[in-house]
Design a protein around this motif. Structure first.
Motif, PDB file in Angstrom:
ATOM      1  N   LYS A   1       0.832  -1.206   0.000  1.00  0.00           N
ATOM      2  CA  LYS A   1       0.000   0.000   0.000  1.00  0.00           C
ATOM      3  C   LYS A   1       0.867   1.256   0.000  1.00  0.00           C
ATOM      4  N   ALA A   2       2.001   1.217   0.714  1.00  0.00           N
ATOM      5  CA  ALA A   2       2.904   2.373   0.740  1.00  0.00           C
ATOM      6  C   ALA A   2       3.464   2.666  -0.640  1.00  0.00           C
ATOM      7  N   GLU A   3       3.556   1.641  -1.493  1.00  0.00           N
ATOM      8  CA  GLU A   3       4.012   1.817  -2.874  1.00  0.00           C
ATOM      9  C   GLU A   3       2.860   2.177  -3.811  1.00  0.00           C
ATOM     10  N   GLN A   4       1.656   2.264  -3.245  1.00  0.00           N
ATOM     11  CA  GLN A   4       0.435   2.506  -4.015  1.00  0.00           C
ATOM     12  C   GLN A   4       0.151   1.371  -4.990  1.00  0.00           C
ATOM     13  N   TRP A   5       0.562   0.159  -4.597  1.00  0.00           N
ATOM     14  CA  TRP A   5       0.204  -1.028  -5.351  1.00  0.00           C
ATOM     15  C   TRP A   5      -1.180  -1.472  -4.913  1.00  0.00           C
ATOM     16  N   PRO A   6      -1.977  -2.028  -5.809  1.00  0.00           N
ATOM     17  CA  PRO A   6      -3.397  -2.235  -5.513  1.00  0.00           C
ATOM     18  C   PRO A   6      -3.745  -3.539  -4.805  1.00  0.00           C
ATOM     19  N   HIS A   7      -2.788  -4.411  -4.562  1.00  0.00           N
ATOM     20  CA  HIS A   7      -3.086  -5.746  -4.051  1.00  0.00           C
ATOM     21  C   HIS A   7      -3.903  -5.704  -2.764  1.00  0.00           C
ATOM     22  N   ARG A   8      -4.926  -6.546  -2.708  1.00  0.00           N
ATOM     23  CA  ARG A   8      -5.633  -6.804  -1.466  1.00  0.00           C
ATOM     24  C   ARG A   8      -4.837  -7.837  -0.667  1.00  0.00           C
ATOM     25  N   ALA A   9      -5.095  -7.920   0.620  1.00  0.00           N
ATOM     26  CA  ALA A   9      -4.449  -8.954   1.423  1.00  0.00           C
ATOM     27  C   ALA A   9      -4.769 -10.342   0.863  1.00  0.00           C
TER      28      ALA A   9
END
Length: 298
Positions: free
Chosen positions: A35-43
């Motif tokens: 999330k800090a990289e603004q990547w969209p992956h959900r857990a």
């Protein structure tokens, strides 16, 4: 393929940092880094990726500050992704330490001459080049939620229908042939998580497109087809039935689909460089990959 939890701990001390195998309990911390990289992956996406691959984390005083993951893609082939170093700890060589560790793991599992593929952001390019990776292509990320529903005609004798259970092995073979990547665990996961359509000519399956939940919405991929026109027809099946929902595709730069997707309202928002170390996995006829599974899994 053993899961991360089954791997030997293999801890490496670097000052007060240690490297260890990623476990399912680490997914929450990995999610925060992504999330800090603004990547969209959900857990959930990350947990699925770990379930079919292996991961390494770097810990500093109990805090996870670096990660990487890899997946077997053949007897001597792997894909690599989710390489993240906490922004607070960059510039100290941590990325190189983590990458060296995972490259050693792959060499131990698949041999020292294993082919390794990854998709690199601009920030990662200098490190990967130092490690012997070379650029062989690019992946363009297209996404959007406001788009038109196109109509792409097929040739006589062709049709697109829902993918059935009996199609699984055929679709796996199409993906393997088109990409050069043999990933039964990944494909099994995709069949469990995704919906699919297949393109047929008579009784022969000649293409496929899978559609699944991912990140902010949905992703279409992989897409395998004989040519760009038929790839558009497969993709249009999902776009036409999901108007207004957020959809993403990651397409090879030479796919010929970029302008078409832009016209539909699926705009290009990013680019990564496909890199390999060792021999480049190559697809064979009859199909071509027009969209990948994901930038990490390739």
């Amino acid at each position: 393929m053993p899961t991360s939890a089954e791997l030997p701990p293999a801890e490496v001390e670097h000052r007060t940092m240690r490297l260890r195998a990623m476990t399912p309990q680490d997914v929450a911390a990995l999610h925060l880094l992504a999330k800090a990289e603004q990547w969209p992956h959900r857990a959930e996406d990350l947990a699925d990726m770990l379930a079919v691959g292996s991961g390494t984390v770097a810990e500093l005083n109990g805090e996870i500050i670096g990660t990487t993951m890899w997946w077997r893609a053949g007897p001597a082939t792997a894909t690599l992704g989710m390489v993240i170093v906490s922004r607070r700890h960059r510039g100290a060589g941590l990325g190189r330490i983590v990458m060296d560790a995972v490259l050693d793991q792959i060499a131990a599992a698949l041999g020292p001459d294993a082919a390794i593929m990854l998709n690199a952001t601009e920030d990662g390019l200098p490190l990967y080049r130092k490690l012997g990776f070379r650029g062989v292509g690019e992946i363009l990320q297209h996404q959007g939620a406001a788009f038109q529903a196109p109509l792409v005609p097929l040739e006589p004798g062709e049709r697109i229908r829902p993918m059935g259970e009996r199609d699984g092995a055929v679709v796996d073979s199409l993906v393997h042939a088109a990409t050069g990547l043999d990933r039964p665990s990944v494909m099994t996961l995709l069949r469990e998580k995704a919906h699919g359509v297949v393109l047929t000519h008579g009784d022969t399956v000649t293409g496929a497109a899978l559609f699944r939940r991912f990140g902010r919405g949905y992703v279409v991929g992989p897409v395998i087809a004989p040519d760009a026109t038929r790839a558009k027809a497969l993709i249009a099946q999902w776009i036409g039935s999901r108007s207004g929902e957020f959809i993403r595709l990651d397409i090879p730069g030479d796919s010929g689909l970029g302008a078409w997707l832009e016209e539909l309202g699926l705009v290009r928002v990013g680019r990564v460089v496909t890199m390999v170390r060792g021999g480049e996995p190559r697809g064979t006829a009859p199909g071509t990959a027009f969209a990948i599974v994901s930038q990490a899994l390739c």
